[in-house]
Design a protein around this motif. Structure first.
Motif, short mmCIF file in Angstrom:
data_model
loop_
_atom_site.label_atom_id
_atom_site.label_comp_id
_atom_site.label_asym_id
_atom_site.label_seq_id
_atom_site.Cartn_x
_atom_site.Cartn_y
_atom_site.Cartn_z
N LYS A 135 36.17 50.92 38.68
CA LYS A 135 35.89 49.97 39.57
C LYS A 135 36.23 48.50 38.86
N ALA A 136 35.62 48.33 37.62
CA ALA A 136 35.99 47.06 36.80
C ALA A 136 37.51 46.80 36.81
N TYR A 137 38.18 47.57 36.63
CA TYR A 137 39.68 47.78 36.66
C TYR A 137 40.25 47.18 37.95
N LEU A 138 39.76 47.77 38.91
CA LEU A 138 40.31 47.44 40.33
C LEU A 138 39.91 46.07 40.74
N LYS A 139 38.47 45.48 40.19
CA LYS A 139 38.41 44.28 40.43
C LYS A 139 39.21 43.15 39.72
N LYS A 140 39.55 43.58 38.63
CA LYS A 140 40.06 42.42 37.71
C LYS A 140 41.62 42.25 37.71
N MET B 243 38.56 43.06 45.50
CA MET B 243 39.06 44.43 45.19
C MET B 243 40.50 44.56 45.68
N LYS B 244 41.14 45.21 44.85
CA LYS B 244 42.58 45.36 45.23
C LYS B 244 42.51 46.78 46.04
#
Length: 140
Positions: free
Chosen positions: A134-139, A1-2
């Protein structure tokens, strides 16, 4: 995660969003100081509201990969001036919280005016939009 810095006025839902993103039980907690987590930095609303404290947000933004500006759907005004994201050398995303209260379009337009190109609509209590954020912050 960013590592993500959550910024917004008091009561906008920064801490509640932090709890939802981490899968924690939602309960009210007043953030009194910068709270560092593993990948989330929760800031007190006063840092965005009080001019003398706002420079601290600029300093803390260097600790983050992403700055998330939050505005609640039921807010009457925006703290963020037009084009203010141009002063940040990190990615800045917008998050409209409390979308169950009223229509999020006005808050989204304020975030876009501030310079956010990516805007998420979130209801932390129901979980709507949390998975996508959350998916955006992971990718990235």
């Amino acid at each position: 995660m960013k590592k993500t810095l959550l910024v917004g006025r008091h009561g906008v839902g920064k801490t509640t969003l932090k709890q939802a993103l981490r899968g924690e039980e939602i309960h009210y907690v007043k953030t009194q100081y910068m709270q560092y987590g593993d990948w989330l930095i929760d800031s007190p609303g006063e840092y965005a509201e009080v001019h003398g404290l706002s420079s601290a947000l600029a300093i803390y933004s260097y600790e983050a990969d992403i700055v998330a500006m939050l505005i609640a759907a039921d807010d009457d005004y925006s703290l963020f001036p037009p084009c203010c994201t141009s002063m940040v050398n990190r990615e800045v995303i917008g998050i409209v919280t409390k979308i169950d209260k009223c229509s999020p379009e006005r808050a989204e337009s304020w975030l876009r005016l501030a310079g956010c190109q990516k805007v998420f609509h979130i209801d932390s209590h129901t979980g709507k939009g949390v998975k996508e954020l959350k998916a955006y912050l992971k990718k990235i």
